[in-house]
Scaffold this motif. Structure first.
Motif, PDB file in Angstrom:
ATOM      1  N   MET A  30      11.995  -7.659 -12.303  1.00  0.00           N
ATOM      2  CA  MET A  30      11.279  -6.627 -13.026  1.00  0.00           C
ATOM      3  C   MET A  30      10.998  -5.491 -12.049  1.00  0.00           C
ATOM      4  O   MET A  30      10.568  -5.711 -10.928  1.00  0.00           O
ATOM      5  N   ALA A  31      11.208  -4.261 -12.472  1.00  0.00           N
ATOM      6  CA  ALA A  31      11.043  -3.107 -11.589  1.00  0.00           C
ATOM      7  C   ALA A  31       9.905  -2.218 -12.069  1.00  0.00           C
ATOM      8  O   ALA A  31       9.606  -2.145 -13.256  1.00  0.00           O
ATOM      9  N   LEU A  32       9.290  -1.571 -11.127  1.00  0.00           N
ATOM     10  CA  LEU A  32       8.254  -0.593 -11.399  1.00  0.00           C
ATOM     11  C   LEU A  32       8.604   0.640 -10.585  1.00  0.00           C
ATOM     12  O   LEU A  32       8.769   0.563  -9.375  1.00  0.00           O
ATOM     13  N   ASN A  33       8.734   1.757 -11.251  1.00  0.00           N
ATOM     14  CA  ASN A  33       9.096   2.999 -10.578  1.00  0.00           C
ATOM     15  C   ASN A  33       7.896   3.929 -10.662  1.00  0.00           C
ATOM     16  O   ASN A  33       7.569   4.434 -11.743  1.00  0.00           O
ATOM     17  N   ILE A  34       7.226   4.152  -9.549  1.00  0.00           N
ATOM     18  CA  ILE A  34       6.007   4.967  -9.525  1.00  0.00           C
ATOM     19  C   ILE A  34       6.400   6.415  -9.250  1.00  0.00           C
ATOM     20  O   ILE A  34       6.951   6.717  -8.198  1.00  0.00           O
ATOM     21  N   LYS A  35       6.082   7.290 -10.177  1.00  0.00           N
ATOM     22  CA  LYS A  35       6.427   8.711 -10.053  1.00  0.00           C
ATOM     23  C   LYS A  35       5.164   9.547  -9.879  1.00  0.00           C
ATOM     24  O   LYS A  35       5.047  10.626 -10.437  1.00  0.00           O
ATOM     25  N   ASN A  36       4.248   9.014  -9.107  1.00  0.00           N
ATOM     26  CA  ASN A  36       3.002   9.711  -8.826  1.00  0.00           C
ATOM     27  C   ASN A  36       2.899   9.832  -7.312  1.00  0.00           C
ATOM     28  O   ASN A  36       2.721   8.830  -6.608  1.00  0.00           O
ATOM     29  N   ASP A  37       3.036  11.051  -6.811  1.00  0.00           N
ATOM     30  CA  ASP A  37       3.047  11.269  -5.356  1.00  0.00           C
ATOM     31  C   ASP A  37       1.777  10.774  -4.684  1.00  0.00           C
ATOM     32  O   ASP A  37       1.822  10.212  -3.587  1.00  0.00           O
ATOM     33  N   HIS A  38       0.636  10.962  -5.340  1.00  0.00           N
ATOM     34  CA  HIS A  38      -0.634  10.541  -4.745  1.00  0.00           C
ATOM     35  C   HIS A  38      -0.688   9.017  -4.608  1.00  0.00           C
ATOM     36  O   HIS A  38      -1.083   8.495  -3.559  1.00  0.00           O
ATOM     37  N   VAL A  39      -0.276   8.299  -5.641  1.00  0.00           N
ATOM     38  CA  VAL A  39      -0.281   6.834  -5.590  1.00  0.00           C
ATOM     39  C   VAL A  39       0.690   6.350  -4.508  1.00  0.00           C
ATOM     40  O   VAL A  39       0.368   5.439  -3.738  1.00  0.00           O
ATOM     41  N   CYS A  40       1.858   6.965  -4.425  1.00  0.00           N
ATOM     42  CA  CYS A  40       2.830   6.581  -3.396  1.00  0.00           C
ATOM     43  C   CYS A  40       2.264   6.821  -1.993  1.00  0.00           C
ATOM     44  O   CYS A  40       2.444   6.003  -1.089  1.00  0.00           O
ATOM     45  N   GLU A  41       1.568   7.931  -1.821  1.00  0.00           N
ATOM     46  CA  GLU A  41       0.958   8.245  -0.523  1.00  0.00           C
ATOM     47  C   GLU A  41      -0.140   7.238  -0.176  1.00  0.00           C
ATOM     48  O   GLU A  41      -0.238   6.771   0.966  1.00  0.00           O
ATOM     49  N   LEU A  42      -0.970   6.892  -1.151  1.00  0.00           N
ATOM     50  CA  LEU A  42      -2.015   5.897  -0.912  1.00  0.00           C
ATOM     51  C   LEU A  42      -1.410   4.555  -0.525  1.00  0.00           C
ATOM     52  O   LEU A  42      -1.886   3.888   0.409  1.00  0.00           O
ATOM     53  N   ALA A  43      -0.366   4.151  -1.217  1.00  0.00           N
ATOM     54  CA  ALA A  43       0.298   2.879  -0.903  1.00  0.00           C
ATOM     55  C   ALA A  43       0.899   2.920   0.498  1.00  0.00           C
ATOM     56  O   ALA A  43       0.798   1.960   1.260  1.00  0.00           O
ATOM     57  N   ARG A  44       1.512   4.032   0.853  1.00  0.00           N
ATOM     58  CA  ARG A  44       2.106   4.177   2.181  1.00  0.00           C
ATOM     59  C   ARG A  44       1.040   4.083   3.267  1.00  0.00           C
ATOM     60  O   ARG A  44       1.195   3.359   4.252  1.00  0.00           O
ATOM     61  N   ARG A  45      -0.078   4.820   3.078  1.00  0.00           N
ATOM     62  CA  ARG A  45      -1.152   4.809   4.080  1.00  0.00           C
ATOM     63  C   ARG A  45      -1.770   3.428   4.210  1.00  0.00           C
ATOM     64  O   ARG A  45      -2.051   2.960   5.327  1.00  0.00           O
ATOM     65  N   ALA A  46      -2.001   2.756   3.086  1.00  0.00           N
ATOM     66  CA  ALA A  46      -2.585   1.409   3.129  1.00  0.00           C
ATOM     67  C   ALA A  46      -1.643   0.439   3.829  1.00  0.00           C
ATOM     68  O   ALA A  46      -2.082  -0.404   4.616  1.00  0.00           O
ATOM     69  N   ALA A  47      -0.347   0.568   3.564  1.00  0.00           N
ATOM     70  CA  ALA A  47       0.630  -0.305   4.209  1.00  0.00           C
ATOM     71  C   ALA A  47       0.654  -0.082   5.716  1.00  0.00           C
ATOM     72  O   ALA A  47       0.697  -1.035   6.496  1.00  0.00           O
ATOM     73  N   GLU A  48       0.597   1.174   6.135  1.00  0.00           N
ATOM     74  CA  GLU A  48       0.587   1.477   7.568  1.00  0.00           C
ATOM     75  C   GLU A  48      -0.642   0.895   8.250  1.00  0.00           C
ATOM     76  O   GLU A  48      -0.563   0.353   9.346  1.00  0.00           O
ATOM     77  N   ARG A  49      -1.796   1.021   7.593  1.00  0.00           N
ATOM     78  CA  ARG A  49      -3.048   0.563   8.210  1.00  0.00           C
ATOM     79  C   ARG A  49      -3.153  -0.948   8.261  1.00  0.00           C
ATOM     80  O   ARG A  49      -3.813  -1.503   9.138  1.00  0.00           O
ATOM     81  N   THR A  50      -2.533  -1.644   7.309  1.00  0.00           N
ATOM     82  CA  THR A  50      -2.681  -3.095   7.244  1.00  0.00           C
ATOM     83  C   THR A  50      -1.504  -3.857   7.814  1.00  0.00           C
ATOM     84  O   THR A  50      -1.604  -5.042   8.091  1.00  0.00           O
ATOM     85  N   GLY A  51      -0.360  -3.175   7.940  1.00  0.00           N
ATOM     86  CA  GLY A  51       0.843  -3.867   8.381  1.00  0.00           C
ATOM     87  C   GLY A  51       1.528  -4.622   7.257  1.00  0.00           C
ATOM     88  O   GLY A  51       2.488  -5.359   7.484  1.00  0.00           O
ATOM     89  N   LEU A  52       1.030  -4.470   6.045  1.00  0.00           N
ATOM     90  CA  LEU A  52       1.642  -5.108   4.882  1.00  0.00           C
ATOM     91  C   LEU A  52       2.669  -4.169   4.269  1.00  0.00           C
ATOM     92  O   LEU A  52       2.743  -2.999   4.620  1.00  0.00           O
ATOM     93  N   THR A  53       3.418  -4.682   3.320  1.00  0.00           N
ATOM     94  CA  THR A  53       4.339  -3.824   2.588  1.00  0.00           C
ATOM     95  C   THR A  53       3.556  -3.037   1.541  1.00  0.00           C
ATOM     96  O   THR A  53       2.435  -3.413   1.175  1.00  0.00           O
TER      97      THR A  53
END
Length: 94
Positions: free
Chosen positions: A1-24
């Protein structure tokens, strides 16, 4: 099952959280959604509780979830090691 997020803010939040935690990014989104559902479940389970109290409890759950996300395995091991000397064999504080 795929989820395609087309919200730049949500993508940025996910990226920042991943960087800070070391998670994907998927892992941080999964944990965030689990925590959000816990907050919603808590509010539904306590309909007589006033809104301010539900909000405080929800905020506490979010903070605890964030702490769980940020702690590394090494952090958890250090906490366990530090706590070992606090209790005797019967589980009573020293």
């Amino acid at each position: 099952m795929a989820l395609n997020i087309k919200n730049d803010h949500v993508c940025e939040l996910a990226r920042r959280a991943a960087e800070r935690t070391g998670l994907t990014q998927v892992s941080v989104l999964e944990r965030a959604l689990e925590q959000y559902l816990e907050v919603l479940d808590s509010a539904a389970a306590a309909p007589d509780e006033d809104e301010a109290e539900r909000r405080r409890r929800g905020e506490a759950r979010v903070l605890l979830g964030e702490l769980r996300t940020r702690l590394t395995d090494e952090d958890r091991a250090a906490i366990r090691q530090g706590a070992e000397g606090l209790y005797d064999e019967a589980g009573l504080s020293r």
